[in-house]
Write an enzyme that holds these catalytic residues in place. Structure first.
Site, mmCIF file in Angstrom:
data_model
loop_
_atom_site.group_PDB
_atom_site.id
_atom_site.type_symbol
_atom_site.label_atom_id
_atom_site.label_comp_id
_atom_site.label_asym_id
_atom_site.label_seq_id
_atom_site.Cartn_x
_atom_site.Cartn_y
_atom_site.Cartn_z
ATOM 1 C CB ILE A 612 -0.953 0.024 1.210
ATOM 2 C CG1 ILE A 612 -0.173 -0.072 2.531
ATOM 3 C CG2 ILE A 612 -1.984 -1.083 1.110
ATOM 4 C CD1 ILE A 612 -1.041 0.063 3.765
ATOM 5 N N GLY A 613 2.159 1.093 -0.003
ATOM 6 C CA GLY A 613 3.036 2.259 -0.042
ATOM 7 C C GLY A 613 4.473 1.825 -0.194
ATOM 8 N NE ARG A 614 7.469 -0.553 -3.915
ATOM 9 C CZ ARG A 614 7.660 -1.812 -3.530
ATOM 10 N NH1 ARG A 614 8.782 -2.154 -2.922
ATOM 11 N NH2 ARG A 614 6.737 -2.735 -3.754
ATOM 12 C CG PHE A 617 10.761 3.798 4.713
ATOM 13 C CD1 PHE A 617 9.991 2.653 4.816
ATOM 14 C CD2 PHE A 617 10.145 4.972 4.309
ATOM 15 C CE1 PHE A 617 8.635 2.675 4.544
ATOM 16 C CE2 PHE A 617 8.799 5.008 4.041
ATOM 17 C CZ PHE A 617 8.035 3.858 4.146
ATOM 18 N N GLY A 618 11.707 1.611 2.614
ATOM 19 C CA GLY A 618 11.228 0.272 2.361
ATOM 20 C C GLY A 618 9.792 0.277 1.878
ATOM 21 C CB ALA A 619 7.587 -2.200 0.749
ATOM 22 C CB VAL A 620 3.783 0.624 3.809
ATOM 23 C CG1 VAL A 620 2.706 0.501 4.881
ATOM 24 C CG2 VAL A 620 4.834 1.628 4.233
ATOM 25 C CE LYS A 634 7.304 3.407 7.933
ATOM 26 N NZ LYS A 634 7.810 4.677 8.542
ATOM 27 C CG ASP A 732 8.729 13.407 4.771
ATOM 28 O OD1 ASP A 732 8.801 14.358 3.961
ATOM 29 O OD2 ASP A 732 8.559 12.232 4.405
#
Length: 895
Positions: A612-614, A617-620, A634, A732
């Site tokens: 659902i996100g990237r 830092f990495g992927a979610v 995460k 952020d």
């Protein structure tokens, strides 16, 4: 359309101001000319150049004209011309005059560009004055006309610049379906007319129609001054009546022709105008360059019509009308060179470059398109792709994340730009071949160089790099030059770099070599004088015994070293596992968040199925716990994982944060090479999705909902700044990090970049800038001084997004509107609510909008000391929210 061809009928134009005309006196002052045409100084349309006036003889009289000249031979000298978007096309006319204004008798030559296309090369040795006319299809509310010096041919000059609206739909057969075309006038001939040029007011669009006598072979002309009724409904170009009332008519020969020279070979667009001004209706064929284009065309009495032709790849032009019945005739003709506009650079590239320019703190002269008509300063292009960027001697201090958006770069030169810390934000530049980061103060190789799979040259000389050279550089199979000179590197170089075809430069480092020398005592490697000592036989025997003992002892010692090494390695592995266990026990003692096993995480995410996100830092991943609770998981990339202490501190920080407007931290997984954070999942998506993402098409947020989101988010930030201990700077803040639940309550998310600070830390100096382009505080970027006011700036950008309904950086509009802050701030300060999101028009209370806009403008002030605290922002937003609620209640009562 029926009209009466009567010259006197156009006298009305002599006394009225022409609508939509822009007439610039380049280097001159404002005045009103004949027929009420207002000429204005060009000072408001260009910022460069010097001015003068030249007087010269012209026939029996003298003319005095202003001139703007551009002594700076570098870059583009550009006029920004406003254009009405309700027009389909406009005529641009520029007049260039030299007339020996400098007494050097050296007429210059230079290029002229319109938008992204170089349209012509003006050579004032050939014609002085030189008039250039262009037809431009309107696709924006402004355009750039630029002059570009030709090396060794003097400096550009210009005398006047005119913009004229053209009839709606005119020249459509060339421009229709081809918005990337410019027409450059070659000829516009008033056929059969020999008594000078015709323009405004006879032509209400101020086109210049040249007389016919200059074009041979000349044929008889025919002119009608009487009253003639013509049907011309199909002529969208709307030629003036005084042009249609004359014609070139064949006298005694079988054909009527024009032979016209062309400046450059290419594609040309031709329009022939016919008017039935005779009682006869002649028929004829039309041949262009010996090719029949129209086999049988009839000019019907009392009718007017046109023929349109496109000729590709021609260097000469002959138009011939061959008689079929009665005498061929033509009333006017226009010939245009067709100029293709090059494709523009990608919006991502332009956005990235604009942000980079903004944070250099310098005016790099970057405007319009980076590649065409000529590349910007510091840039090289291949077609419409930016492939090289050179920014030496500019105080960057760090490599902004925005550099990573320049995906077509092959060369990046940032030498001598005061870079510090680690090499970062270059891993996405997969096409990069040359990277020059020399003469900076970089201390670490970072973790991204190994991703530059096409890198051929890596220049890191004269930095402050410490430690050893990473083995991962050996993955760069195309590398042919690695310059590490004059750093603080020690230890053996990786053998993967000791290959044929790769030059490695290492001088100026304390102890760096491909040999496995010890660096504990650097001085031991210095050569010492050799001394020969005579040895007798007895000594030789003793020496042989000593050698045998030495060899045996050496073997035993080597075995001992292997044993020691294995013991140390095993102990370290046990210690690492013990550290993880100890860290987990320490975390358990907080009793604030749950510890998940990797097996549990894998089950909850169904083997990491739904991303659902990237981010960097990495992927979610979306997950579901056994109790049915939805979570967002995460997972950090290996290279972004933290050390044990850092990860413990991060988890401890997240476990302490509990607020209704902050996304809740549910737990974590900490196992060897696995660092995973688990948060609550919010089904409403992000604020960015609702403003201009996929959700905006299904459900748009009204003004009261937007204010509610702003208040919620401000509450969350206020808690971070003032309610938690230690206080926290988010670093952020952006609309994609403000998430909504199913009831549209907002929560601030993503504390992966957050920074703790105490009251003693009024500011915090960082070595690496973190954040997102478009939201970054310019003062933080330039000074590396992080304060809570950096969050306030970013939140101000979010408020502008809520007001305007658009992204912080957008290439969809005019160049002026690219940066939301720079575009919205002056408009909102002037009370220009026209820039408010169209969806909100006529639904908001002006007082509420004014209060929200006012606090947003203060948030994005360039000087951090003048920005409000987040607590003050929250107060003002609550007031704006209350005003809107009262407005809605009053409106409902009225209804």
């Amino acid at each position: 359309m029926l009209f009466w061809v009567l010259l006197s009928s156009f006298c009305v134009f002599c006394f009225s101001s022409p609508d939509g005309f822009l007439s610039l006196s380049c280097g001159g002052s404002s005045y009103t000319a004949a027929y009420n045409i207002s000429w204005v100084s060009d000072n408001d349309y260009i910022e460069t150049g010097n001015t003068t006036t030249v007087t010269y003889a012209e026939g029996n009289s003298t003319s005095s004209v202003p001139i703007r000249l551009f002594p700076d031979p570098q870059g583009r000298q550009c006029y920004k011309l406003p254009v009405r978007k309700d027009l389909s096309s406009v005529l641009i006319r520029a007049t260039f005059v030299y007339r020996n204004y400098d007494s050097q008798n050296s007429p210059p030559a230079f290029h002229v560009s319109l938008g992204r296309r170089i349209t012509s090369t003006v050579d004032l040795r050939t014609n002085d004055p030189w008039i250039e006319e262009l037809v431009w299809p309107v696709n924006n509310d402004s355009l750039l006309l630029c002059l570009l010096a030709v090396k060794g041919r003097g400096i550009p000059v210009i005398s006047s610049l005119e913009v004229r609206p053209l009839p709606l739909g005119s020249y459509k057969y060339s421009l229709e379906g081809s918005p990337d075309i410019i027409l450059r006038r070659s000829y516009r001939i008033n056929s059969g007319y020999t008594n000078g040029t015709i323009r405004y007011p006879s032509d209400p669009f101020d086109r210049i129609w040249d007389p016919d006598q200059s074009y041979s072979p000349f044929h008889a002309s025919w002119s009608f001054n009487g009253l003639t009724k013509l049907n011309s409904f199909n002529i969208t170009e709307n030629p003036p009546a005084s042009v249609l009332k004359t014609a070139r008519i064949l006298a005694r020969k079988e054909s009527l022709s024009y032979t016209l020279s062309l400046h450059t070979p290419g594609d040309y667009y031709i329009i022939l105008y016919f008017a039935g001004i005779l009682s006869l209706s002649p028929s004829f064929s039309v041949t262009i360059n010996d090719e029949v284009k129209q086999s049988d065309y009839t000019v019907t009495s009392s009718e007017a019509g046109t023929l349109y032709f496109t000729q590709k790849g021609i260097s000469k032009l002959n138009i011939t009308l061959r008689k079929i019945k009665f005498n061929p005739q033509v009333s006017a003709l226009e010939v245009y060179e067709i100029l293709q506009i090059p494709p523009e650079a990608s919006s991502t590239t332009v956005s990235a470059l604009k942000v980079i320019e903004q944070f250099t703190g310098q005016d790099l002269g970057w405007q319009d398109d980076p590649c065409t008509p000529l590349p910007w300063n510091h840039i090289e292009c291949e077609g419409n792709r930016v492939t090289s960027l050179f920014l030496s001697k500019i105080n960057l201090r760090s490599i902004s994340p925005t550099f990573g958006d320049l995906l077509d770069l092959k060369t990046l030169d940032l030498h001598n730009t005061s870079l510090t810390g680690a090499i970062q934000n270059v891993g996405s530049l997969k096409d990069l071949q040359k990277l020059n980061l020399s003469f900076n103060q970089l201390e670490s190789f970072g973790s991204e160089l190994e991703d530059l799979v096409n890198l051929e040259v890596l220049d890191l000389q004269n930095n402050s790099l410490q430690g050893s050279v990473p083995e991962t550089l050996g993955k760069l199979k195309k590398l042919r030059l690695l310059n590490l000179e004059n750093n603080n590197l020690v230890g053996p170089l990786p053998q993967s770099l000791n290959i044929t075809g790769l030059e490695v430069r290492i001088t100026g480092n304390p102890c760096l070599s491909f040999s496995s020398i010890s660096c504990n005592n650097v001085s031991s490697t210095i050569d010492t004088p050799q001394v020969t000592i005579p040895i007798n036989k007895k000594q030789r025997k003793q020496n042989r015994i000593a050698i045998l003992l030495g060899v045996s002892g050496g073997a035993l010692f080597a075995t001992f070293l292997v044993f020691v090494f294995m013991s140390i390695f095993t102990r370290r592995q046990r210690n690492k596992e013990r550290d993880i266990t100890r860290a987990q026990l320490k975390m358990q003692n907080w009793n604030a968040s749950r510890i998940f096993s990797h097996k549990e995480i894998k089950s909850a995410t169904r083997n990491f199925k739904e991303v659902i996100g990237r981010g960097s830092f990495g992927a979610v991943y979306r997950g579901k716990l056994p109790d049915g609770k939805q979570v967002a998981v995460k997972v950090r990339f290996d290279r972004t994982q933290l050390g044990a202490d850092s990860f413990i501190n991060e988890v401890h920080l997240l476990s302490q944060i509990r607020h209704q407007n902050l996304v809740s931290f549910e737990g974590f997984c900490y196992e060897p090479k696995r660092q995973i954070l688990v948060y609550e999942y919010l089904s409403g998506g992000s604020l960015a999705d609702h403003l201009y993402g996929p959700r905006s098409k299904r459900h748009s947020l009204n003004w009261v909902s937007r204010l509610k989101v702003a208040v919620d988010a401000a509450k969350g930030l206020d808690y971070l700044h003032n309610g938690s201990e230690p206080r926290i700077i988010h670093r952020d803040v952006k609309s994609s990090n403000i998430l909504l639940d199913k009831d549209m309550n907002a929560k601030v998310s993503d504390f992966g970049l957050s920074k703790q600070f105490t009251k003693a830390d009024a500011s915090h100096i960082t070595t690496v800038v973190k954040g997102t382009a478009g939201y970054l505080d310019p003062e933080y970027y330039s000074t590396l001084q992080l304060t809570e006011k950096s969050d306030v700036y970013s939140f101000g950008v979010v408020l502008l997004e809520l007001i305007c309904g658009r992204e912080p950086l957008s290439h969809s509009g005019s160049p002026d509107s690219f940066n939301l802050v720079l575009w919205a701030r002056p408009n909102l300060q002037a009370g220009a609510f026209e820039i408010v999101d169209d969806i909100l028009k006529e639904t908001f209370d002006p007082a509420s909008m004014k209060k929200a806009a006012s606090i947003a403008i203060r948030c994005v002030g360039r000087d951090a000391s003048g920005r409000p605290s987040i607590a003050e922002v929250l107060t003002k937003l609550k007031e704006a929210y209350s005003l809107q609620l009262s407005y809605l209640a009053a409106s409902a009562h009225t209804d």
